[in-house]
Design a protein around this motif. Structure first.
Motif, PDB file in Angstrom:
ATOM      1  N   ARG A   1      26.380  30.061 -16.038  1.00 44.90           N
ATOM      2  CA  ARG A   1      27.805  30.554 -15.778  1.00 44.90           C
ATOM      3  C   ARG A   1      27.821  31.815 -16.821  1.00 44.90           C
ATOM      4  O   ARG A   1      28.543  32.680 -16.458  1.00 44.90           O
ATOM      5  CB  ARG A   1      28.784  29.658 -16.597  1.00 44.90           C
ATOM      6  CG  ARG A   1      30.216  29.825 -16.477  1.00 44.90           C
ATOM      7  CD  ARG A   1      30.698  29.886 -15.232  1.00 44.90           C
ATOM      8  NE  ARG A   1      32.305  30.451 -15.242  1.00 44.90           N
ATOM      9  CZ  ARG A   1      32.855  30.684 -14.176  1.00 44.90           C
ATOM     10  NH1 ARG A   1      32.178  30.782 -12.937  1.00 44.90           N
ATOM     11  NH2 ARG A   1      34.220  30.996 -14.292  1.00 44.90           N
ATOM     12  N   ARG A   2      26.998  31.762 -18.205  1.00 43.67           N
ATOM     13  CA  ARG A   2      27.150  32.968 -19.012  1.00 43.67           C
ATOM     14  C   ARG A   2      26.565  34.138 -18.367  1.00 43.67           C
ATOM     15  O   ARG A   2      26.918  35.332 -18.445  1.00 43.67           O
ATOM     16  CB  ARG A   2      26.106  32.566 -20.175  1.00 43.67           C
ATOM     17  CG  ARG A   2      26.278  33.795 -21.104  1.00 43.67           C
ATOM     18  CD  ARG A   2      25.620  33.462 -22.535  1.00 43.67           C
ATOM     19  NE  ARG A   2      26.121  32.254 -23.087  1.00 43.67           N
ATOM     20  CZ  ARG A   2      25.414  31.255 -23.641  1.00 43.67           C
ATOM     21  NH1 ARG A   2      24.272  31.123 -23.217  1.00 43.67           N
ATOM     22  NH2 ARG A   2      25.943  30.372 -24.119  1.00 43.67           N
ATOM     23  N   ARG A   3      25.375  34.030 -17.557  1.00 40.99           N
ATOM     24  CA  ARG A   3      24.962  35.210 -16.985  1.00 40.99           C
ATOM     25  C   ARG A   3      25.615  35.680 -15.736  1.00 40.99           C
ATOM     26  O   ARG A   3      25.924  36.802 -15.701  1.00 40.99           O
ATOM     27  CB  ARG A   3      23.465  34.948 -15.997  1.00 40.99           C
ATOM     28  CG  ARG A   3      22.363  34.723 -17.098  1.00 40.99           C
ATOM     29  CD  ARG A   3      21.086  34.426 -16.394  1.00 40.99           C
ATOM     30  NE  ARG A   3      20.163  33.810 -17.348  1.00 40.99           N
ATOM     31  CZ  ARG A   3      19.497  32.789 -17.215  1.00 40.99           C
ATOM     32  NH1 ARG A   3      19.948  31.872 -16.308  1.00 40.99           N
ATOM     33  NH2 ARG A   3      18.425  32.404 -18.204  1.00 40.99           N
ATOM     34  N   TYR A   4      26.595  34.777 -15.115  1.00 36.57           N
ATOM     35  CA  TYR A   4      27.350  35.304 -13.938  1.00 36.57           C
ATOM     36  C   TYR A   4      28.710  36.262 -14.732  1.00 36.57           C
ATOM     37  O   TYR A   4      28.948  37.243 -14.282  1.00 36.57           O
ATOM     38  CB  TYR A   4      28.042  34.017 -13.256  1.00 36.57           C
ATOM     39  CG  TYR A   4      29.208  34.419 -12.395  1.00 36.57           C
ATOM     40  CD1 TYR A   4      28.770  35.099 -11.168  1.00 36.57           C
ATOM     41  CD2 TYR A   4      30.355  34.200 -12.580  1.00 36.57           C
ATOM     42  CE1 TYR A   4      29.682  35.440 -10.360  1.00 36.57           C
ATOM     43  CE2 TYR A   4      31.439  34.555 -11.933  1.00 36.57           C
ATOM     44  CZ  TYR A   4      31.270  35.094 -10.517  1.00 36.57           C
ATOM     45  OH  TYR A   4      32.237  35.624  -9.640  1.00 36.57           O
TER      46      TYR A   4
ATOM     47  N   SER B   1      21.247  31.965 -11.015  1.00 33.62           N
ATOM     48  CA  SER B   1      21.374  30.854 -11.612  1.00 33.62           C
ATOM     49  C   SER B   1      22.628  29.928 -11.049  1.00 33.62           C
ATOM     50  O   SER B   1      23.493  30.420 -10.973  1.00 33.62           O
ATOM     51  CB  SER B   1      21.746  31.179 -13.207  1.00 33.62           C
ATOM     52  OG  SER B   1      20.675  31.947 -13.576  1.00 33.62           O
ATOM     53  N   PRO B   2      22.182  28.443 -11.276  1.00 32.84           N
ATOM     54  CA  PRO B   2      23.568  27.746 -10.735  1.00 32.84           C
ATOM     55  C   PRO B   2      24.509  27.969 -11.778  1.00 32.84           C
ATOM     56  O   PRO B   2      24.629  28.086 -12.972  1.00 32.84           O
ATOM     57  CB  PRO B   2      23.017  26.352 -10.958  1.00 32.84           C
ATOM     58  CG  PRO B   2      22.015  26.328 -11.817  1.00 32.84           C
ATOM     59  CD  PRO B   2      21.216  27.812 -11.866  1.00 32.84           C
ATOM     60  N   LEU B   3      25.749  27.969 -11.174  1.00 32.00           N
ATOM     61  CA  LEU B   3      27.068  28.388 -11.986  1.00 32.00           C
ATOM     62  C   LEU B   3      27.597  26.913 -12.748  1.00 32.00           C
ATOM     63  O   LEU B   3      28.319  26.786 -13.587  1.00 32.00           O
ATOM     64  CB  LEU B   3      28.440  28.678 -11.103  1.00 32.00           C
ATOM     65  CG  LEU B   3      28.062  30.221 -10.837  1.00 32.00           C
ATOM     66  CD1 LEU B   3      29.107  30.429  -9.832  1.00 32.00           C
ATOM     67  CD2 LEU B   3      27.938  31.108 -11.790  1.00 32.00           C
ATOM     68  N   THR B   4      27.018  25.903 -12.444  1.00 25.88           N
ATOM     69  CA  THR B   4      27.205  24.483 -13.027  1.00 25.88           C
ATOM     70  C   THR B   4      26.276  24.237 -14.245  1.00 25.88           C
ATOM     71  O   THR B   4      26.717  23.139 -15.116  1.00 25.88           O
ATOM     72  CB  THR B   4      26.693  23.556 -11.988  1.00 25.88           C
ATOM     73  OG1 THR B   4      25.214  23.409 -11.849  1.00 25.88           O
ATOM     74  CG2 THR B   4      27.594  23.418 -10.662  1.00 25.88           C
ATOM     75  N   THR B   5      25.589  25.400 -14.526  1.00 27.71           N
ATOM     76  CA  THR B   5      24.809  25.058 -16.193  1.00 27.71           C
ATOM     77  C   THR B   5      25.786  26.189 -16.917  1.00 27.71           C
ATOM     78  O   THR B   5      26.096  27.291 -16.451  1.00 27.71           O
ATOM     79  CB  THR B   5      23.250  25.504 -16.202  1.00 27.71           C
ATOM     80  OG1 THR B   5      23.292  26.854 -15.477  1.00 27.71           O
ATOM     81  CG2 THR B   5      22.641  24.385 -14.864  1.00 27.71           C
TER      82      THR B   5
END
Length: 51
Positions: free
Chosen positions: A29-32, A21-25
């Motif tokens: 970010r939550r998944r990361y 997932s893109p870290l810009t969303t």
């Protein structure tokens, strides 16, 4: 037009990688942040000394 390069297959380590997932969303970010990593197994002292 060039074709995109494919990534080489990764070895199966038995652990699941975090979802892509893109870290810009906010969701990405939550998944990361919520992904729990597994620390590597340490070698016993005898095997470490043999290195």
């Amino acid at each position: 037009m060039s074709t995109p390069a494919t990534a080489p297959p990764q070895p199966d380590t038995g652990e699941q990688a975090p979802p892509v997932s893109p870290l810009t969303t906010k969701e990405g970010r939550r998944r990361y942040v919520e992904h729990e990593t597994i620390p590597p197994k340490l070698l016993p002292a005898t095997e470490r000394a043999a290195l």
